[in-house]
Design an enzyme around this catalytic site. Sequence first.
Site, PDB file in Angstrom:
ATOM      1  N   GLY A 152      26.539 -82.651 -13.081  1.00 17.36           N
ATOM      2  CA  GLY A 152      27.438 -83.034 -11.997  1.00 17.36           C
ATOM      3  C   GLY A 152      26.959 -84.355 -11.412  1.00 17.36           C
ATOM      4  N   ALA A 183     -28.078 -54.470 -38.300  1.00 18.57           N
ATOM      5  CA  ALA A 183     -26.808 -54.874 -38.914  1.00 18.57           C
ATOM      6  C   ALA A 183     -26.067 -53.672 -39.487  1.00 18.57           C
ATOM      7  CB  ALA A 183     -27.074 -55.885 -40.025  1.00 18.57           C
ATOM      8  N   ARG A 219     -32.485 -39.820 -45.079  1.00 15.09           N
ATOM      9  CA  ARG A 219     -32.359 -40.729 -46.213  1.00 15.09           C
ATOM     10  C   ARG A 219     -32.713 -39.949 -47.464  1.00 15.09           C
ATOM     11  NH1 ARG A 219     -36.364 -45.589 -45.449  1.00 15.09           N
ATOM     12  NH2 ARG A 219     -35.092 -46.120 -43.675  1.00 15.09           N
ATOM     13  N   TYR A 246     -14.995 -40.922 -33.286  1.00 16.64           N
ATOM     14  CA  TYR A 246     -13.681 -40.290 -33.374  1.00 16.64           C
ATOM     15  C   TYR A 246     -13.707 -39.230 -34.462  1.00 16.64           C
ATOM     16  CZ  TYR A 246      -8.540 -40.124 -33.708  1.00 16.64           C
ATOM     17  OH  TYR A 246      -7.228 -39.737 -33.706  1.00 16.64           O
ATOM     18  N   ARG A 259      22.411 -70.352 -26.078  1.00 14.92           N
ATOM     19  CA  ARG A 259      21.683 -71.233 -26.991  1.00 14.92           C
ATOM     20  C   ARG A 259      20.244 -70.773 -27.281  1.00 14.92           C
ATOM     21  NH1 ARG A 259      22.500 -76.891 -24.353  1.00 14.92           N
ATOM     22  NH2 ARG A 259      23.295 -75.674 -22.597  1.00 14.92           N
ATOM     23  N   THR A 303      29.030 -71.021 -10.305  1.00 12.08           N
ATOM     24  CA  THR A 303      27.848 -70.995  -9.444  1.00 12.08           C
ATOM     25  C   THR A 303      28.201 -70.625  -7.996  1.00 12.08           C
ATOM     26  OG1 THR A 303      28.092 -73.395  -9.236  1.00 12.08           O
ATOM     27  CG2 THR A 303      26.457 -72.605 -10.806  1.00 12.08           C
ATOM     28  N   ALA A 330     -33.625 -47.294 -41.278  1.00 13.27           N
ATOM     29  CA  ALA A 330     -32.405 -47.869 -41.850  1.00 13.27           C
ATOM     30  C   ALA A 330     -31.658 -46.854 -42.711  1.00 13.27           C
ATOM     31  CB  ALA A 330     -32.748 -49.094 -42.683  1.00 13.27           C
TER      32      ALA A 330
HETATM   33  C1  UD1 Z   1      25.419 -76.873 -12.646  1.00 13.00           C
HETATM   34  C2  UD1 Z   1      26.036 -77.708 -11.529  1.00 13.00           C
HETATM   35  C3  UD1 Z   1      25.905 -79.181 -11.881  1.00 13.00           C
HETATM   36  C4  UD1 Z   1      24.441 -79.517 -12.103  1.00 13.00           C
HETATM   37  C5  UD1 Z   1      23.833 -78.611 -13.160  1.00 13.00           C
HETATM   38  C6  UD1 Z   1      22.360 -78.825 -13.245  1.00 13.00           C
HETATM   39  C7  UD1 Z   1      27.879 -76.408 -10.588  1.00 13.00           C
HETATM   40  C8  UD1 Z   1      29.336 -76.192 -10.598  1.00 13.00           C
HETATM   41  N1  UD1 Z   1      27.418 -77.367 -11.402  1.00 13.00           N
HETATM   42  O1  UD1 Z   1      26.196 -77.112 -13.789  1.00 13.00           O
HETATM   43  O2  UD1 Z   1      26.408 -79.989 -10.815  1.00 13.00           O
HETATM   44  O3  UD1 Z   1      24.322 -80.878 -12.504  1.00 13.00           O
HETATM   45  O4  UD1 Z   1      24.053 -77.227 -12.829  1.00 13.00           O
HETATM   46  O5  UD1 Z   1      21.855 -78.092 -14.315  1.00 13.00           O
HETATM   47  O6  UD1 Z   1      27.180 -75.769  -9.854  1.00 13.00           O
HETATM   48  N2  UD1 Z   1      25.049 -69.136 -13.111  1.00 13.00           N
HETATM   49  C9  UD1 Z   1      25.270 -67.856 -12.657  1.00 13.00           C
HETATM   50  N3  UD1 Z   1      26.539 -67.381 -12.579  1.00 13.00           N
HETATM   51  C10 UD1 Z   1      27.618 -68.138 -12.917  1.00 13.00           C
HETATM   52  C11 UD1 Z   1      27.378 -69.453 -13.377  1.00 13.00           C
HETATM   53  C12 UD1 Z   1      26.092 -69.913 -13.449  1.00 13.00           C
HETATM   54  O7  UD1 Z   1      24.325 -67.125 -12.316  1.00 13.00           O
HETATM   55  O8  UD1 Z   1      28.738 -67.644 -12.798  1.00 13.00           O
HETATM   56  C13 UD1 Z   1      23.672 -69.645 -13.183  1.00 13.00           C
HETATM   57  C14 UD1 Z   1      23.236 -69.932 -14.613  1.00 13.00           C
HETATM   58  O9  UD1 Z   1      22.612 -68.825 -15.184  1.00 13.00           O
HETATM   59  C15 UD1 Z   1      22.300 -71.096 -14.444  1.00 13.00           C
HETATM   60  C16 UD1 Z   1      22.810 -71.806 -13.200  1.00 13.00           C
HETATM   61  O10 UD1 Z   1      23.598 -70.862 -12.508  1.00 13.00           O
HETATM   62  O11 UD1 Z   1      20.972 -70.675 -14.171  1.00 13.00           O
HETATM   63  C17 UD1 Z   1      23.604 -73.052 -13.536  1.00 13.00           C
HETATM   64  O12 UD1 Z   1      24.674 -72.668 -14.350  1.00 13.00           O
HETATM   65  P1  UD1 Z   1      25.229 -73.599 -15.496  1.00 13.00           P
HETATM   66  O13 UD1 Z   1      26.375 -72.958 -16.109  1.00 13.00           O
HETATM   67  O14 UD1 Z   1      24.105 -74.034 -16.342  1.00 13.00           O
HETATM   68  O15 UD1 Z   1      25.753 -74.845 -14.611  1.00 13.00           O
HETATM   69  P2  UD1 Z   1      26.151 -76.244 -15.138  1.00 13.00           P
HETATM   70  O16 UD1 Z   1      27.532 -76.181 -15.653  1.00 13.00           O
HETATM   71  O17 UD1 Z   1      25.104 -76.777 -16.006  1.00 13.00           O
END
Ligand code: UD1
Length: 454
Positions: free
Chosen positions: A137, A378, A438, A385, A16, A80, A421
């Site tokens: 979550g 002034a 001058r 250069y 996004r 995550t 000047a």
């Molecule tokens: C996650 C949480 C959710 C929480 C929310 C808060 C989980 C499953 N869910 O959801 O409970 O309310 O964050 O914002 O944990 N990322 C990785 N690798 C991955 C997936 C994600 O590095 O495979 C990183 C993303 O770049 C981001 C963060 O983890 O910085 C959270 O990922 P995102 O996909 O935004 O999680 P949500 O689905 O929003």
Amino acid sequence: MSKLEVVILAAGKGTRMRSTLPKVLHRLANKPLLQHVIDTAYALIPHAVHVVYGHGGELVKQGISDEGIQWAEQAEQLGTGHAVEQAVANIEDDSTVLVLYGDVPLVTAQTLQALMSHVGDGIALLTMQLDNPDGYGRIVRNIEGKVERIVEQKDASADELAITEVNTGILAVDGSKLRSWLRRLENSNAQGEYYLTDIIAMAVADGFEVSALVTKDEAEVAGVNDRVQLAQLERVYQQRQAERLMRAGVTLLDPNRFDLRGTVECGTDVVIDTNVILQGKVKLGSGVSIGSGSILTNVVVGDGVEIAPMSVIEDAVIGNGCAIGPFARIRPGTELADKAKVGNFVEIKNSQIGTGSKVNHLSYIGDTTMGAEVNIGAGTITCNYDGANKHRTVIGDNAFIGSDSQLVAPVTIGEGATIGAGATITKDVGQGELSLSRVPQRAIKGWRRPKKEK
Ligand code: UD1
Ligand code: CA
């Protein structure tokens, strides 16, 4: 005390943002989002900081100042839980793991410290209450109010969707238990992902208590998903800095029109007018005033300096009691000694300006060593250069350079010398001498101006 291992998740794509730049490299107060989180992590004096990266790959590494970061690649974003797993191979058994997000830049060390004091031998979650919990979550508690599990929005029942306590994503957990729980994660859920949040139910099933610290500060745990949110957090960040400065005794004529993109140290009674931007490392002495629209980048300013509006100063040292601007441009490598004056439409580069010397109007002074009490008329230009090389101009104490002169470097103007000047000076001028170059003025009597034929 177990060792602190910080794991920062930064592998997500950030669709996004609609950008070719990885999301975590977008800047807040001119510093990458991820760098904010890393800096906060280091403030906790951890054993190690692990960053899980994926999208943007090497770009992310290059965009961050590496202070011994442990990088862990997550080639495919499988959730995550999977992300944290990429880092746990490198953590100590006797540790507390703190999970942070690379796109949640404003979390404070204070809050994280409070969170970690709740871990015990289980898990501590940072949660918050939201009127509109959409997308997050949900924290599911039992009848006694104890945390039982987290259910993701897409897997939640209608009853669960009504829960207003949400997971911020930030948590602290015992290291060796985390490792064993991660091994048991499955991806049989609505998104087909390995959810880190599933370890909560596992901890509860294994008899460990999960505590939740409820934060009231939404901005602190807010993530950046698009440029609107980025701008909102920039404002929050700037307001906090502005407040901190005002409480420390700095006058900001309008805190909503002040930006600090770096750090500033201020003496007493500093006054900053509207739309001033301070960048990098700035130091302001006592009684300094900065006019509207001025931009200072990596500058040390002495006591009692007055900087009039629209002045741009970079990598420079300004002595006590100097007066600058309006519309002055002071470029890298410039040092103004005490009480020097640099006026409107003057550019100074890589030069030393001596005590009490004045360059008040429409001049260019480059690669120049200027003594004390010099007056530059002034429109004076140092021609530094030759198309290939830069040359220095040296001007002795008390010299007087008449208006509209060109000093063709390399050239030395002696102490107390005077330049009439309109001179073009190509040879050294001795001490106390008057130099004129001058074309003599002549008069043509009875001359008629050409006229257009009718
Ligand atoms: C996650 C949480 C959710 C929480 C929310 C808060 C989980 C499953 N869910 O959801 O409970 O309310 O964050 O914002 O944990 N990322 C990785 N690798 C991955 C997936 C994600 O590095 O495979 C990183 C993303 O770049 C981001 C963060 O983890 O910085 C959270 O990922 P995102 O996909 O935004 O999680 P949500 O689905 O929003
Ligand atoms: Ca998110």
